[in-house]
Scaffold this motif. Structure first.
Motif, short mmCIF file in Angstrom:
data_model
loop_
_atom_site.label_atom_id
_atom_site.label_comp_id
_atom_site.label_asym_id
_atom_site.label_seq_id
_atom_site.Cartn_x
_atom_site.Cartn_y
_atom_site.Cartn_z
N LEU A 36 34.14 27.24 35.29
CA LEU A 36 32.88 27.83 34.84
C LEU A 36 32.11 26.78 34.06
CD1 LEU A 36 34.58 31.05 33.55
CD2 LEU A 36 33.06 30.97 35.52
N GLY A 37 30.94 26.42 34.53
CA GLY A 37 30.12 25.44 33.82
C GLY A 37 30.84 24.14 33.56
N ALA A 124 50.82 50.30 34.83
CA ALA A 124 51.23 49.20 33.96
C ALA A 124 50.53 47.95 34.47
CB ALA A 124 52.74 49.04 33.98
N VAL A 125 49.41 47.62 33.84
CA VAL A 125 48.53 46.56 34.32
C VAL A 125 48.11 45.65 33.17
CG1 VAL A 125 46.21 46.15 35.26
CG2 VAL A 125 47.61 47.99 36.19
N THR A 126 48.02 44.36 33.46
CA THR A 126 47.35 43.41 32.58
C THR A 126 46.26 42.77 33.43
OG1 THR A 126 49.33 42.97 31.26
CG2 THR A 126 47.59 41.31 31.19
N ALA A 127 45.04 42.78 32.93
CA ALA A 127 43.91 42.22 33.68
C ALA A 127 43.12 41.29 32.79
CB ALA A 127 43.02 43.34 34.21
N LEU A 128 42.60 40.21 33.38
CA LEU A 128 41.79 39.23 32.68
C LEU A 128 40.60 38.87 33.56
CD1 LEU A 128 45.06 38.21 32.56
CD2 LEU A 128 44.07 36.77 30.83
N ALA A 129 39.44 38.71 32.96
CA ALA A 129 38.24 38.30 33.69
C ALA A 129 37.47 37.29 32.86
CB ALA A 129 37.37 39.51 34.01
N ALA A 130 37.15 36.14 33.45
CA ALA A 130 36.44 35.07 32.75
C ALA A 130 35.00 34.97 33.24
CB ALA A 130 37.16 33.74 32.97
N GLY A 131 34.14 34.43 32.38
CA GLY A 131 32.75 34.21 32.75
C GLY A 131 32.12 33.16 31.85
N ALA A 132 30.99 32.64 32.28
CA ALA A 132 30.26 31.66 31.46
C ALA A 132 29.57 32.39 30.32
CB ALA A 132 29.24 30.93 32.32
N SER A 133 29.39 31.68 29.21
CA SER A 133 28.71 32.25 28.05
C SER A 133 27.96 31.13 27.34
CB SER A 133 29.73 32.90 27.11
OG SER A 133 29.11 33.37 25.95
N GLY A 136 29.51 27.74 26.61
CA GLY A 136 30.96 27.91 26.55
C GLY A 136 31.45 28.85 27.62
N VAL A 137 32.56 29.47 27.33
CA VAL A 137 33.16 30.44 28.25
C VAL A 137 33.56 31.70 27.48
CG1 VAL A 137 33.99 28.75 29.94
CG2 VAL A 137 35.46 29.41 28.04
N ALA A 138 33.74 32.77 28.22
CA ALA A 138 34.18 34.03 27.62
C ALA A 138 35.19 34.67 28.56
CB ALA A 138 32.98 34.96 27.41
N TRP A 139 36.01 35.55 28.01
CA TRP A 139 36.89 36.33 28.85
C TRP A 139 37.14 37.68 28.19
CZ3 TRP A 139 38.30 31.53 26.97
CH2 TRP A 139 39.17 31.53 25.87
N GLU A 140 37.43 38.63 29.04
CA GLU A 140 37.81 39.97 28.62
C GLU A 140 39.20 40.22 29.17
OE1 GLU A 140 33.99 42.72 28.62
OE2 GLU A 140 34.27 41.69 30.54
N THR A 141 39.99 41.00 28.43
CA THR A 141 41.32 41.36 28.92
C THR A 141 41.58 42.83 28.66
OG1 THR A 141 42.63 40.98 26.88
CG2 THR A 141 42.13 39.04 28.26
N TRP A 142 42.48 43.38 29.47
CA TRP A 142 42.90 44.76 29.34
C TRP A 142 44.41 44.80 29.49
CZ3 TRP A 142 38.91 42.86 32.10
CH2 TRP A 142 37.63 43.34 31.80
N HIS A 143 45.07 45.47 28.57
CA HIS A 143 46.52 45.68 28.61
C HIS A 143 46.73 47.19 28.63
CE1 HIS A 143 47.56 41.50 27.30
NE2 HIS A 143 46.31 41.57 26.87
N ALA A 144 47.31 47.69 29.71
CA ALA A 144 47.52 49.13 29.84
C ALA A 144 48.98 49.46 29.55
CB ALA A 144 47.14 49.58 31.25
N SER A 156 36.87 37.48 24.13
CA SER A 156 36.81 36.20 23.44
C SER A 156 35.64 35.40 23.96
CB SER A 156 38.10 35.41 23.66
OG SER A 156 39.21 36.13 23.16
N VAL A 157 34.94 34.74 23.05
CA VAL A 157 33.87 33.82 23.41
C VAL A 157 34.20 32.50 22.72
CG1 VAL A 157 31.40 33.34 23.31
CG2 VAL A 157 32.19 35.71 23.56
N VAL A 158 34.28 31.43 23.52
CA VAL A 158 34.63 30.12 23.01
C VAL A 158 33.49 29.17 23.31
CG1 VAL A 158 36.31 28.23 23.15
CG2 VAL A 158 37.09 30.60 23.35
N SER A 159 32.98 28.54 22.26
CA SER A 159 31.86 27.60 22.40
C SER A 159 32.23 26.29 21.73
CB SER A 159 30.60 28.15 21.71
OG SER A 159 30.28 29.43 22.19
N PRO A 160 31.68 25.17 22.22
CA PRO A 160 31.92 23.91 21.53
C PRO A 160 31.35 23.95 20.11
CG PRO A 160 30.80 23.54 23.63
CD PRO A 160 30.84 25.02 23.38
N ARG A 161 31.99 23.25 19.21
CA ARG A 161 31.53 23.17 17.81
C ARG A 161 30.24 22.42 17.68
NH1 ARG A 161 36.07 21.41 13.57
NH2 ARG A 161 34.43 20.65 12.28
#
Length: 161
Positions: A36-37, A124-133, A136-144, A156-161
């Motif tokens: 991503l980016g 019983a699922v763990t899911a993750l999805a990433a995207g540009a932000s 930086g980048v971002a992701w969402e997760t789900w734990h069932a 989570s959103v992660v950007s350079p300092r």
């Protein structure tokens, strides 16, 4: 991407999850790398938990033996070269099955996502999805956690300092 995990779902609960930054890559049951980016993000499923690796940095949300459980509802930290914004919540959907099915359908349709299903319970699922932000980048997760009717959501959103 959808993956059935060979390891049976281990009973755990939302209160056992903790957050750690900077852990080395842990043994994964399923992985999916996305770019991503110009940044490569590796989405990793670890049992009933997850790890996201970005370069030499990582975020781990898991039942870690050396850390007490309890995810922060919201926090912002400078970690190495990154500014990290994290949020988490635990929901108890009235229709747990429908809520998990929506997560699966949404992530299954996303080329930047990974859905891991564990044998023993179709919910019983763990899911993750990433995207540009921004830059930086971002992701969402789900734990069932079907045994407790808990659906843990993190972003989570992660950007350079």
């Amino acid at each position: 991407m959808r993956k059935t995990i060979d390891t049976r779902f281990a009973d755990s609960r939302a209160a056992d999850l903790s957050l750690a930054y900077g852990l080395r890559p842990l043994p994964a049951l399923g992985t999916h790398s996305v770019t991503l980016g110009g940044l490569t993000v590796e989405l990793r499923v670890l049992g009933a938990s997850h790890q996201v690796v970005l370069g030499d940095w990582s975020e781990t949300v898991a039942c870690l033996p050396d850390r007490p459980g309890a995810l922060p509802a919201r926090e912002e930290q400078v970690v190495g070269d990154y500014v990290v914004r994290f949020e988490a919540r635990c929901e108890h959907p009235a229709d747990f099955s429908a809520a998990v099915s929506r997560v699966i359908a949404s992530c299954e349709a996303d080329p930047h996502a990974l859905v891991a299903e564990f044998p023993g319970s179709p919910l019983a699922v763990t899911a993750l999805a990433a995207g540009a932000s921004g830059d930086g980048v971002a992701w969402e997760t789900w734990h069932a956690y079907p045994q407790a009717g808990e659906l843990v959501y993190t972003k989570s959103v992660v950007s350079p300092r």
